[in-house]
Design a protein around this motif. Structure first.
Motif: not given
Lengths: 387, 205
Positions: B16-41
């Protein structure tokens, strides 16, 4: 870990060197303070000295000082006294308190309500201060007890206790104040506050844990609250914890002596921290009353950043704080104190309390001002709602 | 300080500590990522909110980005979810459970389980969104219990069972038995709606 900066002094404090030293010097004071022999008499003398120190600290007589295990016990006891009075047929059957009291009062109120007792909560304004007009409306000749804390543990807001006491006494009610957070930081006088009862805990003012005081004015009712011995005039049985009591005595002596110095020093650190945060982090909200404020407390909300995350990133940098976020408490609701002041739920989740103490330095504050902005930026960059 | 004989572990596991300190696949600001689907909960009021964006190729999650407003375990569990989900078929991803995330993290404290592990729900919402946007049938949706009260993790299936057995006939019953709607209270109307529906279906009204 390179640095360790403890900024959670409202939770508890490090014992003063003087307190540690008096406790070490009296390690052999193991006699039962109630015994007649020399060993007992010496312990009794230590307990008696500590009682005098505690009385002086709050401008009381030493006959009015009852030793307890801490403010939670003292607070519970005051409500038990009220309950006893109601059960014995008092015409006064209502208690008035507020929604921002310490959990030892909030939970006692819930319990008493579940047993059918009538308890009203005065409203607080947006700075976390109990509203006098609300108190006024709640007064009446059926009010038995009014209980309002001296200074709030989360926001630091100092409550208008002297004015509330006057209103309480005008209608013949008893006045209690939980002064746990105020002791040692601002002058506390039971006479000036008009308190009939007052609670405090040694560990909040550089004394040992597990020991505190309930002050009961000579004219105010009191009933035995721990049965089984003649200690504390028969009201609170149990062999004295000599060393803890003597340690509290020394902490009380220091608090009385240093209160102005302590106040000014904590306020200077607090203001340095506040300015550093406001100048280096966009979009922050300072909570609580900025004029009537305990000098060492700074409560800040960071919109779009959740408190537990901030707390734990700070922890990884060696900076120890607390948060009003639900996530840190194990419940789902954030700080009831901040919510009662009308703060938005999200802002309560995103609140951090810095509480400074006499062992903090300017360098500590500067280190926080250096480490905090990138942490807030980072948490916000991960957040679903960006500022 | 810190010269004690007692040294506690960190609040959470090392993973948990590792993922908290180094989160993977974070949606970075300004990143060119065009999602095919988005979900929010989740919601800011509850203290936890997650947004998940997915890219889908050949019926599989080919890439994923996320954002989380929440505590350390919320951040870590979304990060872990992202690692588990990439490469999964849509069906596998749809059935990814909070338990799978939690055990991959080496465990979470009990009280953190319901409130902070929302990544799987956000992922399902993203898959629903992808299928809907592309006019594709959604064969998974009906088979999975839907969370109605996010704070307490109460599902429609739970409500259905309680109504069916006659144990809950009012909103107060449900709230008492499941704890639903006792935190942020936002789900109140949806709980009442589900309650009324099931009461009708099982002839309890």
């Amino acid at each position: 870990m390179n640095r360790f900066i403890y900024l959670d002094n409202n939770a508890t404090t490090q014992m003063a060197a003087e307190v540690e030293s008096i406790m070490r010097d009296n390690e052999s004071l193991y006699g039962n303070a109630s015994s007649m022999h020399a060993m007992g008499r010496n312990a009794g003398a230590g307990v008696d000295w500590a009682r005098q120190m505690c009385a002086q600290l709050i401008d009381a007589d030493k006959e009015e000082v009852y030793f307890t295990s801490g403010a939670s016990e003292s607070n519970n006891t005051v409500f038990n006294i009220a309950r006893e009075l109601i059960d014995s047929g008092s015409k006064r059957t209502r208690i008035v308190t507020s929604a921002i009291e310490h959990p030892s009062i909030i939970e006692t109120v819930k319990y008493l309500r579940s047993k059918g007792y009538r308890i009203d909560e005065a409203e607080v304004d947006s700075t976390g201060m109990v509203r006098l007009d609300s108190i006024r409306k709640l007064m009446g000749d059926d009010v038995l007890l009014v209980s309002i804390m001296t200074g709030n543990n989360e926001t630091g807001t100092i409550q208008p206790v002297a004015e509330i006491s006057r209103l309480a006494h005008e209608c013949g009610a008893l006045m209690h104040t939980d002064a746990t957070q105020a002791i040692g930081k601002i002058p506390v006088s039971v006479k000036q506050l008009g308190a009939d009862y007052l609670s405090m805990s040694a560990h909040k003012f550089y004394g040992p844990k597990g020991v505190g005081v309930l002050y009961v004015r000579k004219s105010a009712p009191v009933f035995p609250f721990v049965h089984g011995g003649h200690q504390e005039k028969g009201y609170r049985a149990g062999t004295y914890n000599n060393l803890a009591i003597v340690g509290m005595g020394e902490a009380a002596r220091l608090a009385a002596q240093d209160v102005q110095k302590e106040h000014d020093y904590l306020w200077s650190l607090r203001e340095r921290l506040r300015k550093g945060i406001v100048e280096n982090i966009p979009d922050v909200i300072i909570n609580g009353n900025q004029e009537h404020c305990l000098p060492g407390t700074l409560n800040v909300s960071f919109p779009s950043a959740e408190g537990e995350s901030i707390l734990l990133y700070l922890d990884l940098e060696g900076i120890e704080v607390s948060t009003g976020s639900a996530c840190a408490t194990g419940s789902l609701e954030p700080s009831y104190v901040l919510l009662a002041s009308g703060l938005d739920v999200e802002l309560a989740h995103g609140s951090i309390r810095f509480s400074l103490g006499r062992y903090n330095t300017q360098e500590d504050v500067d280190y926080v001002i250096e480490k905090l902005p990138p942490i807030i930026a980072r948490v916000r960059s991960m957040s679903t709602r960006k500022v | 300080m810190q010269n004690n004989s007692f040294m506690a572990q960190w609040v959470y596991t090392d993973t948990v500590k590792d993922h908290f300190m180094n989160p993977r696949n974070l949606w970075k600001e300004g990143e060119d990522f065009q999602p095919d689907g988005v979900g929010e909960v989740g919601s800011l009021a509850c203290g936890d909110q997650m947004r998940v964006g997915i890219k889908v190729r050949d019926g599989k999650i080919s890439d994923l980005r996320w954002l989380t407003y929440g505590c350390a375990s919320a951040i870590a569990s979304t990060s872990m979810m992202s690692e588990l989900a990439v490469g999964m078929s849509l069906e596998e991803a749809y059935h990814l459970t909070p338990q799978m995330i939690t055990s991959a993290l080496g465990g979470l404290p009990e009280h953190k389980f319901h409130c902070s592990v929302l990544g799987d729900k956000a992922l399902r919402a993203a898959i629903d969104d992808y299928l809907e946007k592309n006019g594709l049938p959604n064969p998974y949706k009906t088979k999975v219990a839907k969370i109605i009260c996010e704070c307490k993790g109460v599902t429609d299936v739970q409500i259905e069972e309680l109504v069916k057995e006659g144990k809950a006939l009012t909103f107060e019953d449900l709230s008492r038995l499941t704890g639903c709607s006792t935190a942020c209270g936002k789900c109140r109307n949806r709980i009442i709606e589900a309650l009324e529906d099931f009461k009708h279906i099982y002839g309890k009204d």
